[in-house]
Design an enzyme around this catalytic site. Sequence first.
Site, PDB file in Angstrom:
ATOM      1  N   GLU A  45       0.832  -1.207   0.000  1.00  0.00           N
ATOM      2  CA  GLU A  45       0.000   0.000   0.000  1.00  0.00           C
ATOM      3  C   GLU A  45       0.870   1.262   0.000  1.00  0.00           C
ATOM      4  OE1 GLU A  45      -3.570   1.883   2.804  1.00  0.00           O
ATOM      5  OE2 GLU A  45      -2.214   0.378   3.634  1.00  0.00           O
ATOM      6  N   LYS A 113      -9.374   2.489  -2.398  1.00  0.00           N
ATOM      7  CA  LYS A 113      -9.677   1.992  -1.052  1.00  0.00           C
ATOM      8  C   LYS A 113     -11.083   2.413  -0.634  1.00  0.00           C
ATOM      9  CE  LYS A 113      -7.221   1.684   3.399  1.00  0.00           C
ATOM     10  NZ  LYS A 113      -5.997   2.127   4.110  1.00  0.00           N
ATOM     11  N   CYS A 149      -5.686  -2.996   2.586  1.00  0.00           N
ATOM     12  CA  CYS A 149      -5.452  -2.875   4.032  1.00  0.00           C
ATOM     13  C   CYS A 149      -6.754  -2.907   4.839  1.00  0.00           C
ATOM     14  CB  CYS A 149      -4.634  -1.623   4.330  1.00  0.00           C
ATOM     15  SG  CYS A 149      -3.827  -1.669   5.957  1.00  0.00           S
TER      16      CYS A 149
END
Length: 555
Positions: A45, A113, A149
């Site tokens: 990330e 994300k 994540c």
Amino acid sequence: MADTFRLTLAQLNPTVGAIAANASKARAVWEEARAARADMAALTEMFITGYQTQDLIQKPAFVADAVAAIEALARDCADGPALGIGGPALRGGRLFNAYYILQGGQVTATVLKHHLPNDGVFDEKRLFTPADVHGPYVVNGVRIGTPICEDSWHADVAETLAETGAEILLVPNGSPYHRGKPDLRLNLMVARVVETGLPLVYLNMTGGQDDQVFDGCSMVLNPGGHLAVQMPQFEDCVTHVDFTRGAEGWTAARGMMADVPPVAEADYHAMTIGLRDYLGKSGFSKVVLGLSGGIDSALVATIAADALGPGNVHCVMLPSRFTSTHSLEDAADCAGRLGCRLDTVPITGPQEAVGTALAPFFAGTEPGITEENIQSRLRGLLLMALSNKFGAMLLTTGNKSEVAVGYCTIYGDMNGGYNPIKDLWKTRVFDTCRWRNANHRPWMKGPRGAVIPPRIIEKPPSAELRDNQKDEDSLPPYPVLDAILEGLVEKELSVAEIVAQGHDLATVKRVEGLLYTSEWKRFQSAPGVRLTQKAFWLDRRYPMVMRWRDGSGGA
């Protein structure tokens, strides 16, 4: 349709803002993957920018440089495997945390994300825009879903990807260490695998950034939650994972299986890496510190020797008339065992000069805390002078217990650019010293053996700012103090709950008062390595001035 898929995983240490250097690391991983005939290479990330960027990511020129570097990587890495890399993305004037898939000279997919963490050290909701869930992308005929994540900490993203045809889940992370984090991650990722029935790759970065240490510990889980690959904790590593398609879907071949160390070792490794990278990424290669003959400075010197090598650690003993012979001997013994340089700079002359200068003002008063603090501040002055003159960063040596209750002198022993033990309670300082004396690892640059003299560990702690002084003259015994502080700070317990554990009400209230009235000191303290979920700085943000006190204990 291919029945095999080779994925190259890279858990590496990017540097925030070093876009060209991070891109070069990515290019080297891609070349290694190409040599291994991999189908795809994956990095973590926000790798192109480093992580966490905090408000730097709000600077348009920085984002433009990062995006340009990713586009250049796509062009440079056209003839070979796909490359996955994290970075920022702009869409309609809004900023996103993104994961780019580069294939054939161009960006073929950009995953944005969905869930933005907004607790602990994370504040992504003020930096990024949450995106809709992105469907799977295709690499060499394989449909890959990428929860970024925090997306993997929630069931919805992985389930949506499975429902839309994903065959393998690849989770790129910037997940910092705290105690218990490896088990927490494993349990969460097993849940995602069980829910979706898909194999999952959890890929995390390494290295220190300010107070945070990213510990790698990447893994691959097969359907059913079975561990197929375990990469090492804290260490840079590149490995290749082979997936095979069968009647029930894809499974990963068993590969690297590194041990995940226990907490004592993990904490020590985190402190060592945090110090090494804070210095290295700031342009420092040497440190200086006051070595008092006490346990805290002995541990900091040891961490520094293991991080940088003993030749880059300059220890200074600054005795006053209150310094015991034992302390002089113990400091010399510790420096000798470590192989670090030790110099002695007495503060008696400067102390007398300050006393003479202030004598007209202090006439008729009794010596006390002021005079004790003058000693500490003179030491801070001299150490900062050595730091400035020779370009070595001054390390401060206060443990979490002292920092919590203000048992430290602002502009004195709190002087310094970094504190490796800032998140380590005093009782853990003792345990850590014993652990280091009994253990040595290949990543330690200091010598083997009992490098911290046993007498330093065994003797009662003292600041030695007055005759026969002991820490317990001013504070509860450290096992009592730390138990109360853990309740107040790390568990957010009420006074009544701590008293119910068997602690004296007056003692708990006294510690509570010291904790809250020392906030202003912590605000000015040096950064240090985060080991818990309630480290002093981003994890725990209290007002410096506030009057509330907990009356639940019946005070």
